[in-house]
Write a protein that holds these residues in place. Structure first.
Motif, PDB file in Angstrom:
ATOM      1  N   VAL A  31      12.893  72.904   5.785  1.00 38.52           N
ATOM      2  CA  VAL A  31      12.722  71.705   6.612  1.00 38.52           C
ATOM      3  C   VAL A  31      13.891  70.750   6.378  1.00 38.52           C
ATOM      4  O   VAL A  31      14.482  70.228   7.327  1.00 38.52           O
ATOM      5  CB  VAL A  31      11.371  71.016   6.312  1.00 38.52           C
ATOM      6  N   VAL A  32      14.249  70.534   5.106  1.00 37.87           N
ATOM      7  CA  VAL A  32      15.395  69.676   4.776  1.00 37.87           C
ATOM      8  C   VAL A  32      16.667  70.270   5.384  1.00 37.87           C
ATOM      9  O   VAL A  32      17.475  69.551   5.978  1.00 37.87           O
ATOM     10  CB  VAL A  32      15.543  69.506   3.246  1.00 37.87           C
ATOM     11  N   ASP A  33      16.822  71.595   5.291  1.00 34.56           N
ATOM     12  CA  ASP A  33      17.997  72.250   5.869  1.00 34.56           C
ATOM     13  C   ASP A  33      18.048  72.048   7.381  1.00 34.56           C
ATOM     14  O   ASP A  33      19.114  71.806   7.946  1.00 34.56           O
ATOM     15  CB  ASP A  33      17.998  73.749   5.554  1.00 34.56           C
ATOM     16  N   TYR A  34      16.896  72.140   8.040  1.00 32.13           N
ATOM     17  CA  TYR A  34      16.868  71.932   9.490  1.00 32.13           C
ATOM     18  C   TYR A  34      17.329  70.516   9.847  1.00 32.13           C
ATOM     19  O   TYR A  34      18.138  70.328  10.756  1.00 32.13           O
ATOM     20  CB  TYR A  34      15.467  72.185  10.067  1.00 32.13           C
ATOM     21  N   VAL A  35      16.815  69.511   9.127  1.00 32.00           N
ATOM     22  CA  VAL A  35      17.199  68.122   9.439  1.00 32.00           C
ATOM     23  C   VAL A  35      18.693  67.931   9.172  1.00 32.00           C
ATOM     24  O   VAL A  35      19.400  67.298   9.964  1.00 32.00           O
ATOM     25  CB  VAL A  35      16.336  67.098   8.663  1.00 32.00           C
ATOM     26  N   LEU A  36      19.187  68.492   8.080  1.00 28.29           N
ATOM     27  CA  LEU A  36      20.629  68.412   7.804  1.00 28.29           C
ATOM     28  C   LEU A  36      21.431  69.063   8.931  1.00 28.29           C
ATOM     29  O   LEU A  36      22.422  68.494   9.409  1.00 28.29           O
ATOM     30  CB  LEU A  36      20.950  69.118   6.483  1.00 28.29           C
ATOM     31  N   LEU A  37      21.005  70.261   9.356  1.00 34.31           N
ATOM     32  CA  LEU A  37      21.715  70.947  10.435  1.00 34.31           C
ATOM     33  C   LEU A  37      21.650  70.158  11.737  1.00 34.31           C
ATOM     34  O   LEU A  37      22.631  70.094  12.486  1.00 34.31           O
ATOM     35  CB  LEU A  37      21.122  72.346  10.655  1.00 34.31           C
ATOM     36  N   HIS A  38      20.499  69.537  11.999  1.00 33.28           N
ATOM     37  CA  HIS A  38      20.345  68.715  13.202  1.00 33.28           C
ATOM     38  C   HIS A  38      21.389  67.600  13.210  1.00 33.28           C
ATOM     39  O   HIS A  38      22.076  67.374  14.207  1.00 33.28           O
ATOM     40  CB  HIS A  38      18.924  68.133  13.227  1.00 33.28           C
ATOM     41  N   GLU A  39      21.525  66.926  12.053  1.00 31.27           N
ATOM     42  CA  GLU A  39      22.495  65.820  11.977  1.00 31.27           C
ATOM     43  C   GLU A  39      23.932  66.343  11.974  1.00 31.27           C
ATOM     44  O   GLU A  39      24.819  65.736  12.567  1.00 31.27           O
ATOM     45  CB  GLU A  39      22.210  64.943  10.761  1.00 31.27           C
ATOM     46  N   LEU A  40      24.167  67.484  11.322  1.00 35.02           N
ATOM     47  CA  LEU A  40      25.508  68.085  11.359  1.00 35.02           C
ATOM     48  C   LEU A  40      25.896  68.447  12.799  1.00 35.02           C
ATOM     49  O   LEU A  40      27.046  68.262  13.207  1.00 35.02           O
ATOM     50  CB  LEU A  40      25.552  69.346  10.488  1.00 35.02           C
ATOM     51  N   ALA A  41      24.932  68.946  13.568  1.00 31.66           N
ATOM     52  CA  ALA A  41      25.199  69.304  14.967  1.00 31.66           C
ATOM     53  C   ALA A  41      25.625  68.082  15.767  1.00 31.66           C
ATOM     54  O   ALA A  41      26.442  68.188  16.684  1.00 31.66           O
ATOM     55  CB  ALA A  41      23.958  69.955  15.583  1.00 31.66           C
ATOM     56  N   HIS A  42      25.105  66.901  15.389  1.00 32.88           N
ATOM     57  CA  HIS A  42      25.498  65.672  16.093  1.00 32.88           C
ATOM     58  C   HIS A  42      26.962  65.297  15.833  1.00 32.88           C
ATOM     59  O   HIS A  42      27.549  64.551  16.606  1.00 32.88           O
ATOM     60  CB  HIS A  42      24.586  64.510  15.715  1.00 32.88           C
ATOM     61  N   LEU A  43      27.539  65.803  14.760  1.00 35.36           N
ATOM     62  CA  LEU A  43      28.972  65.577  14.542  1.00 35.36           C
ATOM     63  C   LEU A  43      29.800  66.369  15.555  1.00 35.36           C
ATOM     64  O   LEU A  43      30.948  66.035  15.822  1.00 35.36           O
ATOM     65  CB  LEU A  43      29.374  65.978  13.121  1.00 35.36           C
ATOM     66  N   THR A  50      26.110  59.002  12.233  1.00 36.14           N
ATOM     67  CA  THR A  50      27.059  58.132  12.919  1.00 36.14           C
ATOM     68  C   THR A  50      28.339  58.942  13.097  1.00 36.14           C
ATOM     69  O   THR A  50      29.167  59.030  12.174  1.00 36.14           O
ATOM     70  CB  THR A  50      27.328  56.843  12.100  1.00 36.14           C
ATOM     71  N   PRO A  51      28.502  59.579  14.274  1.00 35.17           N
ATOM     72  CA  PRO A  51      29.672  60.438  14.479  1.00 35.17           C
ATOM     73  C   PRO A  51      31.007  59.725  14.274  1.00 35.17           C
ATOM     74  O   PRO A  51      31.950  60.326  13.758  1.00 35.17           O
ATOM     75  CB  PRO A  51      29.515  60.921  15.930  1.00 35.17           C
ATOM     76  N   ALA A  52      31.099  58.447  14.655  1.00 39.90           N
ATOM     77  CA  ALA A  52      32.362  57.717  14.511  1.00 39.90           C
ATOM     78  C   ALA A  52      32.792  57.627  13.042  1.00 39.90           C
ATOM     79  O   ALA A  52      33.982  57.608  12.741  1.00 39.90           O
ATOM     80  CB  ALA A  52      32.233  56.322  15.108  1.00 39.90           C
ATOM     81  N   GLU A  53      31.814  57.584  12.139  1.00 41.80           N
ATOM     82  CA  GLU A  53      32.113  57.514  10.696  1.00 41.80           C
ATOM     83  C   GLU A  53      31.920  58.862  10.014  1.00 41.80           C
ATOM     84  O   GLU A  53      32.163  58.992   8.812  1.00 41.80           O
ATOM     85  CB  GLU A  53      31.191  56.490  10.026  1.00 41.80           C
ATOM     86  N   SER A  54      31.401  59.849  10.748  1.00 41.16           N
ATOM     87  CA  SER A  54      31.061  61.169  10.189  1.00 41.16           C
ATOM     88  C   SER A  54      30.098  61.048   9.011  1.00 41.16           C
ATOM     89  O   SER A  54      30.220  61.765   8.022  1.00 41.16           O
ATOM     90  CB  SER A  54      32.319  61.938   9.772  1.00 41.16           C
ATOM     91  N   SER A  55      29.140  60.125   9.129  1.00 40.19           N
ATOM     92  CA  SER A  55      28.187  59.935   8.037  1.00 40.19           C
ATOM     93  C   SER A  55      26.787  60.374   8.456  1.00 40.19           C
ATOM     94  O   SER A  55      26.404  60.221   9.614  1.00 40.19           O
ATOM     95  CB  SER A  55      28.165  58.474   7.587  1.00 40.19           C
ATOM     96  N   ILE A  56      26.075  60.931   7.491  1.00 36.09           N
ATOM     97  CA  ILE A  56      24.717  61.421   7.704  1.00 36.09           C
ATOM     98  C   ILE A  56      23.795  60.785   6.677  1.00 36.09           C
ATOM     99  O   ILE A  56      24.147  60.690   5.499  1.00 36.09           O
ATOM    100  CB  ILE A  56      24.666  62.961   7.593  1.00 36.09           C
TER     101      ILE A  56
END
Length: 198
Positions: free
Chosen positions: A142-154, A123-129
């Motif tokens: 794999v966990v790192d990729y998903v984290l990076l995917h969500e970080l990229a959405h920020l 949720t970019p508005a809240e900066s929460s993953i």
């Protein structure tokens, strides 16, 4: 005396050390070949090295395949030592620093149990993953990729070219995506009655 037959006196073996594949988490991989080892392959961490034990008769191609399989297996075992939310937040910070110059700064990163159709959400508005608990036990990359995917959405909300360019910095993006696609495909396979898992 070690229980491992490779460490018995007089056991002929050949050992090679090489740099790890990108993102493996270890600084070197040592492959030890043994004439006494017939079929089994095993691996363990020794300090900052990964030691892979294989039969001496194995071809170079088989060696490379088994090293990759054993790195994934070790990573999965290490991931099973469950990361808490604080560990996940630290990991996100490290990944943001390494791949995005620290620009992606979530206010919270946590595991959730209510995401059964997606691996993660942001949720970019809240900066929460939030990451799905189904990732627990999967290989670290794999966990790192998903984290990076969500970080990229920020940094980039959609899935356009700019978003995918950000993820190109992570060397195991395609492999992680393939792993997750395989998990989804396996879940869709019919489960035969009486079939047993090994």
């Amino acid at each position: 005396m070690s229980a491992d037959p490779l460490h018995r006196a007089g056991t002929p073996q050949r050992s090679t050390t090489s740099p790890p594949p990108s993102g493996s988490g270890a600084s070197a991989i040592e492959v030890r070949r043994s004439a006494r080892r017939r079929r089994t392959v095993s691996a363990y961490r020794e300090g900052d090295r990964t030691v892979v034990l294989i039969p001496a008769r194995m071809s170079e191609a088989e060696e490379q395949r088994w090293v990759s399989v054993m790195l994934d297996k070790l990573a999965a075992q290490e991931s099973k030592r469950q990361l808490g939310d604080a560990d996940l937040a630290e990991r996100a910070e490290r990944l943001s620093d390494q791949y995005f110059g620290g620009r992606a700064q979530p206010t919270s990163v946590r595991w959730v149990t209510n995401q059964n159709t997606r691996w993660g959400s942001c949720t970019p508005a809240e900066s929460s993953i939030r990451l799905s608990h189904r990732l627990q036990g999967m290989p670290e990359y794999v966990v790192d990729y998903v984290l990076l995917h969500e970080l990229a959405h920020l940094l980039v909300p959609g899935h356009g070219p700019r978003f995918w360019r950000l993820l190109e910095a992570y060397p195991r993006t395609e492999r992680a995506r393939g792993y997750l696609e395989g998990v989804v495909a396996a879940d869709r396979l019919p489960h035969l009655p009486g079939a047993r898992s090994e």
